[in-house]
Write a protein that holds these residues in place. Structure first.
Motif, PDB file in Angstrom:
ATOM      1  N   UNK A 297      37.341  39.522  38.849  1.00 38.12           N
ATOM      2  CA  UNK A 297      37.335  39.418  37.398  1.00 38.12           C
ATOM      3  C   UNK A 297      38.574  40.097  36.827  1.00 38.12           C
ATOM      4  N   UNK A 298      39.186  39.449  35.877  1.00 38.23           N
ATOM      5  CA  UNK A 298      40.399  39.983  35.251  1.00 38.23           C
ATOM      6  C   UNK A 298      40.256  39.852  33.736  1.00 38.23           C
ATOM      7  N   UNK A 299      40.651  40.895  33.017  1.00 44.41           N
ATOM      8  CA  UNK A 299      40.646  40.832  31.557  1.00 44.41           C
ATOM      9  C   UNK A 299      42.042  41.094  31.029  1.00 44.41           C
TER      10      UNK A 299
ATOM     11  N   UNK B 219      41.387  29.181  24.161  1.00 41.62           N
ATOM     12  CA  UNK B 219      40.378  29.495  23.153  1.00 41.62           C
ATOM     13  C   UNK B 219      41.091  29.972  21.899  1.00 41.62           C
ATOM     14  N   UNK B 220      40.384  29.855  20.772  1.00 40.75           N
ATOM     15  CA  UNK B 220      40.868  30.461  19.550  1.00 40.75           C
ATOM     16  C   UNK B 220      39.694  31.047  18.776  1.00 40.75           C
TER      17      UNK B 220
ATOM     18  N   UNK C  96      36.563  28.285  32.990  1.00 40.88           N
ATOM     19  CA  UNK C  96      36.918  29.445  33.805  1.00 40.88           C
ATOM     20  C   UNK C  96      37.309  30.668  33.002  1.00 40.88           C
ATOM     21  N   UNK C  97      37.284  30.547  31.679  1.00 40.17           N
ATOM     22  CA  UNK C  97      37.682  31.651  30.805  1.00 40.17           C
ATOM     23  C   UNK C  97      36.551  32.000  29.835  1.00 40.17           C
ATOM     24  N   UNK C  98      36.525  33.285  29.450  1.00 39.10           N
ATOM     25  CA  UNK C  98      35.569  33.757  28.458  1.00 39.10           C
ATOM     26  C   UNK C  98      36.330  34.621  27.465  1.00 39.10           C
ATOM     27  N   UNK C  99      35.992  34.506  26.186  1.00 40.41           N
ATOM     28  CA  UNK C  99      36.619  35.347  25.163  1.00 40.41           C
ATOM     29  C   UNK C  99      35.536  36.006  24.323  1.00 40.41           C
ATOM     30  N   UNK C 100      35.959  37.043  23.621  1.00 43.08           N
ATOM     31  CA  UNK C 100      35.102  37.709  22.651  1.00 43.08           C
ATOM     32  C   UNK C 100      35.981  38.228  21.535  1.00 43.08           C
TER      33      UNK C 100
ATOM     34  N   UNK D  75      40.747  38.194  26.747  1.00 42.08           N
ATOM     35  CA  UNK D  75      40.496  36.980  27.528  1.00 42.08           C
ATOM     36  C   UNK D  75      40.077  37.403  28.927  1.00 42.08           C
ATOM     37  N   UNK D  76      38.934  36.933  29.388  1.00 45.77           N
ATOM     38  CA  UNK D  76      38.428  37.305  30.703  1.00 45.77           C
ATOM     39  C   UNK D  76      38.354  36.102  31.625  1.00 45.77           C
ATOM     40  N   UNK D  77      38.883  36.283  32.824  1.00 44.75           N
ATOM     41  CA  UNK D  77      38.703  35.318  33.893  1.00 44.75           C
ATOM     42  C   UNK D  77      37.585  35.889  34.754  1.00 44.75           C
ATOM     43  N   UNK D  78      36.431  35.287  34.722  1.00 46.38           N
ATOM     44  CA  UNK D  78      35.256  35.877  35.370  1.00 46.38           C
ATOM     45  C   UNK D  78      35.362  35.857  36.892  1.00 46.38           C
TER      46      UNK D  78
END
Lengths: 107, 112
Positions: free
Chosen positions: B18-20, B47-48, B63-67, B76-79
């Motif tokens: 996991x990388x943020x 993402x925006x 493959x990406x997650x944002x908050x 931006x997180x790559x899980x």
């Protein structure tokens, strides 16, 4: 499928020459932006064109928005080494960018 | 410092980790964006976000997650990183989507 196609992809010219790069699409845009990106940095906005047929000048750079608002061109007069960079066009909301034209101006 | 910053600037990781990637802006811009830049593809929107707690997918979100719990931050997180996620990642902010975007300096991510 690329929404915005830019040409040429690469361009290498001598200092003092003129050049034109293109940004084309089959879609109509409310506006279009041009950015320049230097190596190792993020893109920086050069201009926004809004009206079909609009021409904007920024020193030696001339930007034109097509009459149908589907395409745009960037013309550089008497290119200088400082113009070297990646030129990107983007549709109005900037959700989509073109593939870019990498310009090298040789002293 | 005023502006938009990204950290880290360079990151090497391994497949599956996991990388943020962090992004911080000081203008209180409403909109923030994450792009990836790969040769031959230009910038592609991942993402925006239109405001705190409002996010939406872009062209390549898989493959990406944002908050966005605070207006100024947009991580931006790559899980579970994959080699295909090796790229240069740019964060940007703007007042509105049609306004000038201000880009960070980018994060070069390598997934081995």
């Amino acid at each position: 499928t690329q929404l915005l196609e830019q040409s040429p992809q690469f361009l290498s010219i001598q200092e003092g020459e003129n050049l034109t790069v293109y940004c084309n699409s089959s879609s109509v845009f409310s506006s279009l932006q041009w950015y320049r990106q230097e190596p190792g940095e993020g893109p920086v906005l050069l201009v926004t064109v809004v009206t079909g047929g609009e021409v904007k000048k920024l020193k030696r750079l001339t930007f034109q928005f097509g009459d149908a608002r589907k395409d745009s061109s960037l013309h550089i007069t008497a290119a200088q080494p400082g113009d070297t960079g990646l030129y990107l066009c983007a549709e109005g909301n900037q959700f989509y960018f073109g593939t870019g034209t990498s310009l090298t101006v040789i002293p | 410092d005023a502006g938009i910053t990204q950290s880290p600037r360079y990151k090497i990781t391994e497949t599956g980790r996991q990388v943020t990637l962090m992004c911080h802006q000081t203008w209180s811009h409403s909109y923030m964006f994450w792009y990836r830049q790969d040769l031959g593809h230009g910038l592609r929107l991942i993402y925006y976000s239109a405001a705190a707690d409002i996010t939406d997918k872009g062209e390549v979100p898989d493959g990406y997650v944002v908050s966005r719990s605070k207006t100024e931050n947009f991580p931006l997180t790559l899980e579970s990183a994959t080699r295909s996620q090796t790229s240069v990642y740019f964060c940007a902010s703007s007042e509105f989507t049609s306004n000038e975007q201000f880009f960070g300096p980018g994060t070069r991510l390598t997934v081995l």
